[in-house]
Scaffold this active site. Structure first.
Site, PDB file in Angstrom:
ATOM      1  N   ASP A   1      -6.230   8.522  -2.183  1.00 42.86           N
ATOM      2  CA  ASP A   1      -5.457   7.554  -3.304  1.00 42.86           C
ATOM      3  C   ASP A   1      -4.316   6.750  -2.262  1.00 42.86           C
ATOM      4  O   ASP A   1      -3.486   7.085  -1.831  1.00 42.86           O
ATOM      5  CB  ASP A   1      -4.647   8.274  -4.203  1.00 42.86           C
ATOM      6  CG  ASP A   1      -3.764   7.328  -4.878  1.00 42.86           C
ATOM      7  OD1 ASP A   1      -4.058   6.327  -5.085  1.00 42.86           O
ATOM      8  OD2 ASP A   1      -3.125   7.880  -5.916  1.00 42.86           O
TER       9      ASP A   1
ATOM     10  N   ASP B   1      -5.160  -0.357  -4.396  1.00 42.85           N
ATOM     11  CA  ASP B   1      -4.967   0.853  -4.849  1.00 42.85           C
ATOM     12  C   ASP B   1      -6.188   1.561  -5.074  1.00 42.85           C
ATOM     13  O   ASP B   1      -6.897   1.601  -6.124  1.00 42.85           O
ATOM     14  CB  ASP B   1      -4.147   1.158  -6.235  1.00 42.85           C
ATOM     15  CG  ASP B   1      -3.809   2.474  -6.618  1.00 42.85           C
ATOM     16  OD1 ASP B   1      -4.160   3.362  -5.934  1.00 42.85           O
ATOM     17  OD2 ASP B   1      -3.260   2.649  -7.803  1.00 42.85           O
TER      18      ASP B   1
END
Length: 424
Positions: free
Chosen positions: A133, A310
């Site tokens: 992530d 992201d």
């Protein structure tokens, strides 16, 4: 450990070195190491219809992740470091009607929600399937002392010769309002053959029921240190500091097959042409670039926005006014779920969506923009861009794997920049 003064000094140095120029990087033979990524899940059901409940959970988890990021930035850098217009929102929760539906839906093992790979922790190694992530900065896995973590692999610090318990605590919030919490440790961590020692991580001792149904065991954050709740270097920054990688870069190829995280450079076999780098426009911990614009069918719809890249998010999020402007340009678009900011459009006339940051234009495929038919036979499909207030400011967009599945994406600590290249 980083103190606020140190982090803020680093932030000012980065800001002083930043400029709006686009940097073009020529391909070079790769010297890093690759991590194969496993097939993720999807917001589409088996018949191609939109999974509304799963999308609600995804949106709420994204809101709460970035809420926690803002809290971490404030704690690590001070309130003055928060971006203009930023606001720490109340904890987002899933509406009761969707909690019941979502609990079953989230067990589906499909495609495109989370990109996972193998990570080893400890000496000898204990192996985990981890979600990578770029929108967060901490590593956490379930602990052997966790009584609510189900049958997934558990990290046992007592079985690792390199493990050291640290003071403090760790907690994260999920879409159903519950939390996971645990204890900080340092230990040896290996990702794709890149081995570091003394890496901070959280051993989770309590998990929400929602997380227990996810296929991954934990998460490895690839953002900057300012986002870290543990207030220490994330894995990749430790790797750079310990000279465990040949270059301070990592790159993603996200696809239905052959997905890969490449650590320590780029894999030139996976892209063609030059890499177009864009300097970071913020020093608060995000992979954020400025000067963004989006066009629909060749006509510019919104421009001049900041963009966070992201990998931990699927649905693209824009501020309410920007999302309204975007969807006004899409023929036949209508509000699908006003509370969650979702829109739909005629399935047979998908808009051609392209993003640019002052250089090339990067297109989103019609298939990736389509989250599924609102219901079977409706002829209306839900779009992958929603209106949402993440508390990040009035001009900040969040783009994740809906964009990244269409480009080779490079994250450079050396350059403090994000780069894009055409997929091979």
């Amino acid at each position: 450990m980083f103190c606020k003064a140190t982090l803020f000094t680093v932030a000012l140095a980065l800001l002083a070195s930043a400029n709006p120029l686009i940097h073009v990087h020529k391909p070079t033979p790769h010297t890093g190491l690759k991590v194969p990524l496993r097939t993720p899940r999807s917001l589409k059901g088996v018949n191609g219809t939109f999974d509304h409940a799963k999308a609600i959970h995804e949106i709420v988890k994204t809101k709460n992740k970035h809420r926690k990021n803002l809290i971490n930035i404030e704690q690590n850098l001070g309130r003055e470091a928060l971006p203009l217009g930023a606001e720490i929102k109340p904890l987002a929760t899933v509406p009761a009607a969707f909690q019941k539906r979502g609990a079953v839906k989230l067990t589906d093992q499909e495609q495109d929600l989370e990109w996972t790979g193998a990570v080893d922790i400890g000496s000898p190694a204990q192996s985990f399937t981890i979600d990578f992530d770029t929108g967060s900065s901490d590593l956490w896995v379930p602990s052997s002392s966790c009584k609510s973590c189900g049958s997934r692999p558990l990290y046992n610090p007592s079985k690792s010769s390199g493990s050291s318990k640290k003071s403090g605590s760790f907690s994260i919030s999920y879409g159903d309002g519950s939390t996971a919490s645990g204890t900080p440790y340092t230990d040896t961590v290996t990702v794709g053959g890149v081995k570091v020692t003394g890496q901070y991580l959280a051993a989770v001792t309590q998990e929400s029921s929602e997380f227990q149904q996810d296929p991954e065991d934990g998460l490895l954050g690839l953002g900057y240190p300012a986002l870290s709740q543990l207030n220490n270097n994330p894995f990749f920054f430790t790797a750079v500091e310990q000279s465990a990688v040949p270059k301070g870069e990592f790159a993603f190829k996200l696809a239905k097959t052959g997905s890969e995280l490449f650590i320590g450079g780029t894999n030139e076999k996976l892209y063609s042409g030059d890499i177009e780098f864009h300097d970071l426009s913020s020093t608060i911990g995000y992979w954020m670039i400025g000067g963004g614009s989006v066009s629909i069918n060749g006509k510019k719809a919104v421009s001049g926005f900041e963009t966070i890249i992201d990998s931990g998010s699927t649905i693209m999020t824009a501020p309410q006014s920007a999302a309204t402007s975007f969807w006004k340009q899409v023929k036949g678009a209508k509000v699908f779920d006003q509370e969650s900011g979702m829109y739909s459009y005629p399935c047979d006339s998908a808009p051609k969506v392209t993003f640019s940051w002052g250089g090339k234009s990067w297109s989103i495929s019609a298939d990736d923009f389509n989250l599924g038919e609102t219901e079977e036979g409706s002829g209306q499909c839900v779009g992958a861009l929603v209106a949402g207030n993440l508390g990040l400011g009035d001009s900040t967009w969040l783009l994740g794997d809906t964009l990244m599945k269409n480009v080779y994406t490079v994250f450079s600590v050396d350059k403090n920049a994000v780069g894009f290249a055409k997929l091979a």
